[in-house]
Design a protein around this motif. Structure first.
Motif, PDB file in Angstrom:
ATOM      1  N   ALA A 146       0.860  -1.236   0.075  1.00 41.83           N
ATOM      2  CA  ALA A 146      -0.099   0.272  -0.059  1.00 41.83           C
ATOM      3  C   ALA A 146       0.744   1.234  -0.121  1.00 41.83           C
ATOM      4  N   SER A 147       0.748   2.153  -0.953  1.00 37.16           N
ATOM      5  CA  SER A 147       1.251   3.329  -1.130  1.00 37.16           C
ATOM      6  C   SER A 147       0.588   4.442  -0.575  1.00 37.16           C
ATOM      7  N   LYS A 148      -0.627   4.465  -0.918  1.00 40.93           N
ATOM      8  CA  LYS A 148      -1.646   5.705  -0.955  1.00 40.93           C
ATOM      9  C   LYS A 148      -2.938   5.400  -0.747  1.00 40.93           C
ATOM     10  N   SER A 149      -3.861   5.956   0.227  1.00 42.22           N
ATOM     11  CA  SER A 149      -5.150   5.606   0.408  1.00 42.22           C
ATOM     12  C   SER A 149      -5.931   6.750   0.643  1.00 42.22           C
ATOM     13  N   ASN A 150      -7.230   6.763   0.266  1.00 43.32           N
ATOM     14  CA  ASN A 150      -8.200   7.506   0.549  1.00 43.32           C
ATOM     15  C   ASN A 150      -9.354   6.992   1.169  1.00 43.32           C
ATOM     16  N   VAL A 151     -10.045   7.479   2.281  1.00 42.33           N
ATOM     17  CA  VAL A 151     -11.024   7.173   2.973  1.00 42.33           C
ATOM     18  C   VAL A 151     -12.003   7.759   3.062  1.00 42.33           C
ATOM     19  N   PHE A 152     -13.428   7.234   2.962  1.00 41.25           N
ATOM     20  CA  PHE A 152     -14.550   8.048   2.849  1.00 41.25           C
ATOM     21  C   PHE A 152     -15.794   7.191   3.606  1.00 41.25           C
ATOM     22  N   GLN A 153     -16.658   8.228   4.364  1.00 38.58           N
ATOM     23  CA  GLN A 153     -17.725   7.682   5.317  1.00 38.58           C
ATOM     24  C   GLN A 153     -19.096   7.949   4.263  1.00 38.58           C
ATOM     25  N   ALA A 154     -19.604   6.688   4.065  1.00 40.95           N
ATOM     26  CA  ALA A 154     -20.806   6.800   3.489  1.00 40.95           C
ATOM     27  C   ALA A 154     -21.980   7.523   4.206  1.00 40.95           C
ATOM     28  N   SER A 155     -22.641   8.208   3.598  1.00 45.03           N
ATOM     29  CA  SER A 155     -23.894   8.782   4.192  1.00 45.03           C
ATOM     30  C   SER A 155     -25.141   8.544   3.425  1.00 45.03           C
ATOM     31  N   GLY A 156     -25.952   7.785   3.858  1.00 42.66           N
ATOM     32  CA  GLY A 156     -27.299   7.073   3.304  1.00 42.66           C
ATOM     33  C   GLY A 156     -26.830   5.581   2.643  1.00 42.66           C
ATOM     34  N   THR A 157     -27.846   5.272   1.879  1.00 43.03           N
ATOM     35  CA  THR A 157     -27.802   4.109   1.564  1.00 43.03           C
ATOM     36  C   THR A 157     -27.691   3.860   0.164  1.00 43.03           C
ATOM     37  N   GLY A 158     -27.622   4.928  -0.700  1.00 44.04           N
ATOM     38  CA  GLY A 158     -27.515   4.951  -2.112  1.00 44.04           C
ATOM     39  C   GLY A 158     -26.261   4.464  -2.499  1.00 44.04           C
ATOM     40  N   SER A 159     -25.945   4.796  -3.930  1.00 38.23           N
ATOM     41  CA  SER A 159     -24.789   4.564  -4.434  1.00 38.23           C
ATOM     42  C   SER A 159     -23.759   5.684  -3.939  1.00 38.23           C
ATOM     43  N   HIS A 160     -22.598   5.215  -3.893  1.00 39.90           N
ATOM     44  CA  HIS A 160     -21.338   6.162  -3.368  1.00 39.90           C
ATOM     45  C   HIS A 160     -20.165   5.816  -4.115  1.00 39.90           C
ATOM     46  N   THR A 161     -19.332   6.915  -4.560  1.00 38.85           N
ATOM     47  CA  THR A 161     -18.289   6.790  -5.237  1.00 38.85           C
ATOM     48  C   THR A 161     -16.953   7.333  -4.328  1.00 38.85           C
ATOM     49  N   ILE A 162     -15.749   6.415  -4.553  1.00 40.61           N
ATOM     50  CA  ILE A 162     -14.708   6.805  -3.817  1.00 40.61           C
ATOM     51  C   ILE A 162     -13.678   6.777  -4.661  1.00 40.61           C
ATOM     52  N   SER A 163     -12.820   7.994  -4.996  1.00 36.44           N
ATOM     53  CA  SER A 163     -11.763   8.096  -5.986  1.00 36.44           C
ATOM     54  C   SER A 163     -10.382   8.280  -5.312  1.00 36.44           C
ATOM     55  N   ILE A 164      -9.423   8.350  -6.215  1.00 38.21           N
ATOM     56  CA  ILE A 164      -8.077   8.622  -5.649  1.00 38.21           C
ATOM     57  C   ILE A 164      -7.163   9.183  -6.738  1.00 38.21           C
TER      58      ILE A 164
END
Length: 103
Positions: A43-61
């Motif tokens: 692992a070199s780099k990471s991004n953390v996201f906290q979901a809000s709600g139950t719909g679709s969620h996108t996480i990017s880096i």
């Protein structure tokens, strides 16, 4: 791109610019999602996201990481902490990987 091993091998040295995005089609409210760039299996780099709600969620880096050897390789991993399996969108505008050597 090495499709058999699901990794990008730039085959040149320089600064690797990597962009990736993953869309989960449904989430559990307050679920933690993590997207990571791995270089040579670490692992070199990471991004953390906290979901809000139950719909679709996108996480990017988007990162820039030195590629010092022509045999360096990069991988993208995602995980989520809901405690159950979640589907990932297969749409190319929602889930993608892009890598290039800048210099």
């Amino acid at each position: 791109y090495d499709a058999a091993n699901s990794r990008w091998i730039p085959q040149s040295t320089g600064l690797a610019s990597i962009n990736a995005s993953v869309t989960f089609t449904a989430a559990v409210d307050a679920t933690q999602m993590i997207i990571s760039v791995y270089k040579n299996g670490v692992a070199s780099k990471s991004n953390v996201f906290q979901a809000s709600g139950t719909g679709s969620h996108t996480i990017s880096i988007s990162v820039e990481i030195p590629s010092l050897s022509v045999s360096d390789y990069f991988e993208i991993y995602v995980r989520q902490s809901s405690g159950s399996n979640k589907d990932i969108s297969g749409a190319s505008d929602e889930t993608f990987f892009c890598g290039k050597i800048l210099r």
